[in-house]
Structures are given as structure tokens and as C-alpha cells.
Design a protein around this motif. Structure first.
Motif, PDB file in Angstrom:
ATOM      1  N   THR A  16       0.838  -1.200   0.000  1.00 44.47           N
ATOM      2  CA  THR A  16       0.000   0.000   0.000  1.00 44.47           C
ATOM      3  C   THR A  16       0.873   1.249   0.000  1.00 44.47           C
ATOM      4  O   THR A  16       1.925   1.278   0.655  1.00 44.47           O
ATOM      5  CB  THR A  16      -0.956   0.038   1.220  1.00 44.47           C
ATOM      6  N   SER A  17       0.419   2.260  -0.691  1.00 42.86           N
ATOM      7  CA  SER A  17       1.128   3.543  -0.689  1.00 42.86           C
ATOM      8  C   SER A  17       0.801   4.344   0.570  1.00 42.86           C
ATOM      9  O   SER A  17       1.406   5.381   0.815  1.00 42.86           O
ATOM     10  CB  SER A  17       0.761   4.349  -1.933  1.00 42.86           C
ATOM     11  N   GLN A  18      -0.138   3.854   1.374  1.00 42.64           N
ATOM     12  CA  GLN A  18      -0.518   4.529   2.617  1.00 42.64           C
ATOM     13  C   GLN A  18       0.487   4.281   3.748  1.00 42.64           C
ATOM     14  O   GLN A  18       0.360   4.841   4.840  1.00 42.64           O
ATOM     15  CB  GLN A  18      -1.914   4.088   3.059  1.00 42.64           C
ATOM     16  N   ALA A  19       1.454   3.424   3.482  1.00 41.00           N
ATOM     17  CA  ALA A  19       2.546   3.140   4.419  1.00 41.00           C
ATOM     18  C   ALA A  19       3.846   3.247   3.629  1.00 41.00           C
ATOM     19  O   ALA A  19       3.841   3.127   2.400  1.00 41.00           O
ATOM     20  CB  ALA A  19       2.392   1.750   5.028  1.00 41.00           C
ATOM     21  N   PRO A  20       4.956   3.467   4.322  1.00 40.10           N
ATOM     22  CA  PRO A  20       6.234   3.591   3.606  1.00 40.10           C
ATOM     23  C   PRO A  20       6.559   2.332   2.801  1.00 40.10           C
ATOM     24  O   PRO A  20       6.268   1.218   3.242  1.00 40.10           O
ATOM     25  CB  PRO A  20       7.263   3.775   4.730  1.00 40.10           C
ATOM     26  N   ALA A  21       7.134   2.536   1.659  1.00 42.14           N
ATOM     27  CA  ALA A  21       7.597   1.408   0.854  1.00 42.14           C
ATOM     28  C   ALA A  21       8.688   0.669   1.621  1.00 42.14           C
ATOM     29  O   ALA A  21       9.402   1.265   2.435  1.00 42.14           O
ATOM     30  CB  ALA A  21       8.140   1.912  -0.478  1.00 42.14           C
ATOM     31  N   ALA A  22       8.789  -0.615   1.378  1.00 40.08           N
ATOM     32  CA  ALA A  22       9.842  -1.416   2.007  1.00 40.08           C
ATOM     33  C   ALA A  22      11.205  -0.820   1.651  1.00 40.08           C
ATOM     34  O   ALA A  22      11.428  -0.409   0.516  1.00 40.08           O
ATOM     35  CB  ALA A  22       9.737  -2.860   1.550  1.00 40.08           C
ATOM     36  N   ILE A  23      12.099  -0.778   2.626  1.00 51.67           N
ATOM     37  CA  ILE A  23      13.433  -0.219   2.376  1.00 51.67           C
ATOM     38  C   ILE A  23      14.470  -1.324   2.216  1.00 51.67           C
ATOM     39  O   ILE A  23      15.655  -1.109   2.408  1.00 51.67           O
ATOM     40  CB  ILE A  23      13.848   0.784   3.474  1.00 51.67           C
ATOM     41  N   GLY A  24      14.006  -2.505   1.853  1.00 52.48           N
ATOM     42  CA  GLY A  24      14.876  -3.646   1.649  1.00 52.48           C
ATOM     43  C   GLY A  24      14.132  -4.706   0.858  1.00 52.48           C
ATOM     44  O   GLY A  24      13.015  -4.480   0.388  1.00 52.48           O
ATOM     45  N   PRO A  25      14.721  -5.882   0.725  1.00 47.17           N
ATOM     46  CA  PRO A  25      14.120  -6.959  -0.070  1.00 47.17           C
ATOM     47  C   PRO A  25      13.064  -7.742   0.722  1.00 47.17           C
ATOM     48  O   PRO A  25      13.241  -8.911   1.050  1.00 47.17           O
ATOM     49  CB  PRO A  25      15.325  -7.834  -0.427  1.00 47.17           C
ATOM     50  N   TYR A  26      11.973  -7.073   1.062  1.00 48.46           N
ATOM     51  CA  TYR A  26      10.884  -7.704   1.797  1.00 48.46           C
ATOM     52  C   TYR A  26       9.571  -7.042   1.405  1.00 48.46           C
ATOM     53  O   TYR A  26       9.549  -5.997   0.765  1.00 48.46           O
ATOM     54  CB  TYR A  26      11.112  -7.619   3.311  1.00 48.46           C
ATOM     55  N   SER A  27       8.465  -7.649   1.807  1.00 49.70           N
ATOM     56  CA  SER A  27       7.128  -7.119   1.536  1.00 49.70           C
ATOM     57  C   SER A  27       6.603  -6.400   2.768  1.00 49.70           C
ATOM     58  O   SER A  27       6.983  -6.718   3.894  1.00 49.70           O
ATOM     59  CB  SER A  27       6.175  -8.271   1.191  1.00 49.70           C
ATOM     60  N   GLN A  28       5.688  -5.475   2.561  1.00 51.05           N
ATOM     61  CA  GLN A  28       5.045  -4.814   3.698  1.00 51.05           C
ATOM     62  C   GLN A  28       4.286  -5.853   4.534  1.00 51.05           C
ATOM     63  O   GLN A  28       4.244  -5.755   5.757  1.00 51.05           O
ATOM     64  CB  GLN A  28       4.091  -3.726   3.239  1.00 51.05           C
ATOM     65  N   ALA A  29       3.694  -6.823   3.862  1.00 50.66           N
ATOM     66  CA  ALA A  29       2.995  -7.908   4.556  1.00 50.66           C
ATOM     67  C   ALA A  29       2.794  -9.054   3.578  1.00 50.66           C
ATOM     68  O   ALA A  29       2.870  -8.885   2.358  1.00 50.66           O
ATOM     69  CB  ALA A  29       1.651  -7.445   5.102  1.00 50.66           C
ATOM     70  N   ILE A  30       2.517 -10.215   4.155  1.00 51.00           N
ATOM     71  CA  ILE A  30       2.196 -11.410   3.373  1.00 51.00           C
ATOM     72  C   ILE A  30       0.935 -12.035   3.964  1.00 51.00           C
ATOM     73  O   ILE A  30       0.844 -12.221   5.185  1.00 51.00           O
ATOM     74  CB  ILE A  30       3.343 -12.452   3.417  1.00 51.00           C
ATOM     75  N   LYS A  31      -0.012 -12.336   3.090  1.00 50.78           N
ATOM     76  CA  LYS A  31      -1.212 -13.060   3.513  1.00 50.78           C
ATOM     77  C   LYS A  31      -1.026 -14.534   3.182  1.00 50.78           C
ATOM     78  O   LYS A  31      -0.564 -14.875   2.096  1.00 50.78           O
ATOM     79  CB  LYS A  31      -2.460 -12.551   2.784  1.00 50.78           C
ATOM     80  N   VAL A  32      -1.384 -15.378   4.143  1.00 59.92           N
ATOM     81  CA  VAL A  32      -1.367 -16.823   3.924  1.00 59.92           C
ATOM     82  C   VAL A  32      -2.539 -17.395   4.709  1.00 59.92           C
ATOM     83  O   VAL A  32      -2.676 -17.130   5.904  1.00 59.92           O
ATOM     84  CB  VAL A  32      -0.021 -17.483   4.305  1.00 59.92           C
ATOM     85  N   GLY A  33      -3.391 -18.121   4.030  1.00 62.48           N
ATOM     86  CA  GLY A  33      -4.582 -18.659   4.687  1.00 62.48           C
ATOM     87  C   GLY A  33      -5.403 -17.525   5.269  1.00 62.48           C
ATOM     88  O   GLY A  33      -5.689 -16.538   4.594  1.00 62.48           O
ATOM     89  N   ASP A  34      -5.761 -17.654   6.533  1.00 59.38           N
ATOM     90  CA  ASP A  34      -6.584 -16.652   7.214  1.00 59.38           C
ATOM     91  C   ASP A  34      -5.755 -15.668   8.037  1.00 59.38           C
ATOM     92  O   ASP A  34      -6.290 -15.010   8.935  1.00 59.38           O
ATOM     93  CB  ASP A  34      -7.598 -17.344   8.135  1.00 59.38           C
ATOM     94  N   LEU A  35      -4.461 -15.588   7.746  1.00 55.71           N
ATOM     95  CA  LEU A  35      -3.575 -14.716   8.521  1.00 55.71           C
ATOM     96  C   LEU A  35      -2.831 -13.730   7.629  1.00 55.71           C
ATOM     97  O   LEU A  35      -2.576 -14.011   6.457  1.00 55.71           O
ATOM     98  CB  LEU A  35      -2.541 -15.544   9.294  1.00 55.71           C
ATOM     99  N   VAL A  36      -2.470 -12.601   8.226  1.00 55.51           N
ATOM    100  CA  VAL A  36      -1.580 -11.652   7.562  1.00 55.51           C
ATOM    101  C   VAL A  36      -0.413 -11.392   8.508  1.00 55.51           C
ATOM    102  O   VAL A  36      -0.596 -11.155   9.699  1.00 55.51           O
ATOM    103  CB  VAL A  36      -2.293 -10.342   7.154  1.00 55.51           C
ATOM    104  N   PHE A  37       0.787 -11.504   7.976  1.00 54.81           N
ATOM    105  CA  PHE A  37       2.027 -11.274   8.711  1.00 54.81           C
ATOM    106  C   PHE A  37       2.593  -9.940   8.230  1.00 54.81           C
ATOM    107  O   PHE A  37       3.035  -9.834   7.081  1.00 54.81           O
ATOM    108  CB  PHE A  37       3.029 -12.401   8.443  1.00 54.81           C
ATOM    109  N   CYS A  38       2.558  -8.945   9.098  1.00 54.63           N
ATOM    110  CA  CYS A  38       3.037  -7.609   8.737  1.00 54.63           C
ATOM    111  C   CYS A  38       4.495  -7.434   9.145  1.00 54.63           C
ATOM    112  O   CYS A  38       4.863  -7.720  10.285  1.00 54.63           O
ATOM    113  CB  CYS A  38       2.192  -6.545   9.418  1.00 54.63           C
ATOM    114  N   SER A  39       5.284  -6.953   8.219  1.00 56.46           N
ATOM    115  CA  SER A  39       6.678  -6.640   8.512  1.00 56.46           C
ATOM    116  C   SER A  39       6.743  -5.515   9.533  1.00 56.46           C
ATOM    117  O   SER A  39       5.772  -4.779   9.732  1.00 56.46           O
ATOM    118  CB  SER A  39       7.398  -6.190   7.240  1.00 56.46           C
ATOM    119  N   GLY A  40       7.900  -5.373  10.149  1.00 58.15           N
ATOM    120  CA  GLY A  40       8.074  -4.291  11.101  1.00 58.15           C
ATOM    121  C   GLY A  40       7.865  -2.946  10.449  1.00 58.15           C
ATOM    122  O   GLY A  40       8.381  -2.683   9.358  1.00 58.15           O
TER     123      GLY A  40
END
Length: 135
Positions: A16-40
Motif C-alpha cells: 500500500t502507498s498509505q505506508a512507507p515502501a519497504a526499504i529492503g528486499p521484503y514485503s510490507q505484509a504477506i497473507k497466507v490462509g486466514d492470517l496476515v504477517f506484517c513486517s516491522g
């Protein structure tokens, strides 16, 4: 060296552009199944990519705003956050961060860990990550 990995079809990248873009080789978050794992999330202002001005309170508020934007972009909401991890440059800031955190989450109290670390990206004072439900 083996071939680079590709994102598996069971995972969905959240951005999302509503949060800072990742500053490294990672995603802002990943969805898997019924969960979302948000990066720091660190306290960068999305429009400028500069650290929020002010002390630890201002930085905590911005980091949590960024986290909320990512959680919502994933299709979840703050009330579905199951677990957070708060990384602090100094445990001396624990009470101040707790005050902002408590106001931010209101009556919802996710499970949480809070740890002091030697250093955070861009030398910020706080970083927050979470796991949230999509159901």
C-alpha cells in the motif's frame, strides 16, 4: 547458487502507498490462509520517507499508523490483530510507548512482546510488527 525463489501461489503480497515502501528486499505484509504477517513498521512518513519528527511518542504514533495502513490494505483491521512485537531502542521509553500503544488499540489488547534492541533501521526509536486474522 540455486535459482532465486518465487513467491508461492499460496501467499499473497500486500502493498500500500498509505505506508512507507519497504526499504529492503521484503514485503510490507504477506497473507497466507486466514492470517496476515506484517513486517516491522518504522516511523517513516509515507509521503516523504522521512522519520516522523518529535520524540518516541511521535515515532510510535507514526509507526502504528503505518501498521494500521498495512493491516487494512491486507483486508483486516486493528481489532483482528492477534500479536504484536514492539522493538525499542531503549527500554527507558517503555512507559511512553505503552501510553501511545494503549490509546491506539483502545479496548483491544493483542498478545505482545516488547524488547530492547541494539539498533533499528535508520536509527529510529521504535518498530512494530504484527500478525492479524483475516476472518
Amino acid at each position: 547458487m540455486s535459482a532465486p525463489a518465487s513467491t508461492h501461489e499460496s501467499l499473497a503480497v500486500v502493498s500500500t502507498s498509505q505506508a512507507p515502501a519497504a526499504i529492503g528486499p521484503y514485503s510490507q505484509a504477506i497473507k497466507v490462509g486466514d492470517l496476515v504477517f506484517c513486517s516491522g513498521c518504522i516511523p517513516l512518513v509515507p509521503e516523504t520517507m522521512q522519520i516522523a519528527e518529535g520524540g518516541v511518542e511521535a515515532q510510535t504514533e507514526q509507526a502504528l499508523k503505518n501498521l494500521k495502513a498495512v493491516v487494512e490494505a491486507a483486508g483486516s483491521e486493528l481489532g483482528k490483530v492477534a500479536k504484536t512485537t514492539v522493538f525499542l531502542k531503549s527500554m527507558d521509553d517503555f512507559v511512553a510507548v505503552n501510553g501511545i500503544y494503549a490509546k491506539f488499540f483502545g479496548n483491544h489488547a493483542p498478545a505482545r512482546s516488547a524488547v530492547e534492541v541494539a539498533r533499528l533501521p535508520k536509527d529510529v526509536l521504535v518498530e512494530v510488527e504484527c500478525i492479524a486474522s483475516l476472518k
